[in-house]
Motif scaffolding. Structure first.
Motif: not given
Length: 128
Positions: A98, A115-116, A80
């Motif tokens: 990222e 985000h993941s 993230g």
């Protein structure tokens, strides 16, 4: 990801023998130094039925893709963007995008907008 369902069809991805198939690209895998066969990824598993279609249809997988099986997987962190708190309590982007933030990274974990999910996959072996 936590339930190890196929990213394509949503069914359980594990093979009858309990191994979990994964399509991994060079950008979606980071080998865990000092742990042979253990890696970190944000790619979900893909069941055996969906692997051929995925490999044929996805342009990203044409660049670099290998199919592995794992004996198990466990949440390891998140991918993230890191934010910084302001004196008023607002969170502003810190310019770190990222970023892989492991769950044991107490410095960045409270200020990451994930985000993941990252999972640690164990006993990775090339699929035959």
């Amino acid at each position: 990801m936590r339930r190890l369902w196929c990213q394509v069809c949503g069914s359980p991805a594990a093979d009858p023998n309990g191994r979990i198939p994964w399509i991994l690209t060079e950008t979606a895998i980071r080998w865990d130094p000092g742990w042979p066969g253990v890696a970190i990824t944000n790619a979900p598993p893909t069941c055996r039925t969906c692997i051929p279609g995925s490999l044929a249809a996805c342009p990203q997988l044409h660049k670099s893709a290998d199919v592995y099986t794992a004996s198990a997987a466990a949440p390891a962190g998140v991918l993230g963007d890191v934010h910084e708190p302001t004196p008023s309590g607002l969170m502003l982007p810190a310019g770190m995008h990222e970023v892989e933030v492991r769950f044991d990274n107490h410095r960045y974990l409270p200020s990451v907008l994930a985000h993941s999910l990252l999972v640690r996959v164990f006993d990775l072996q090339p699929a035959i």
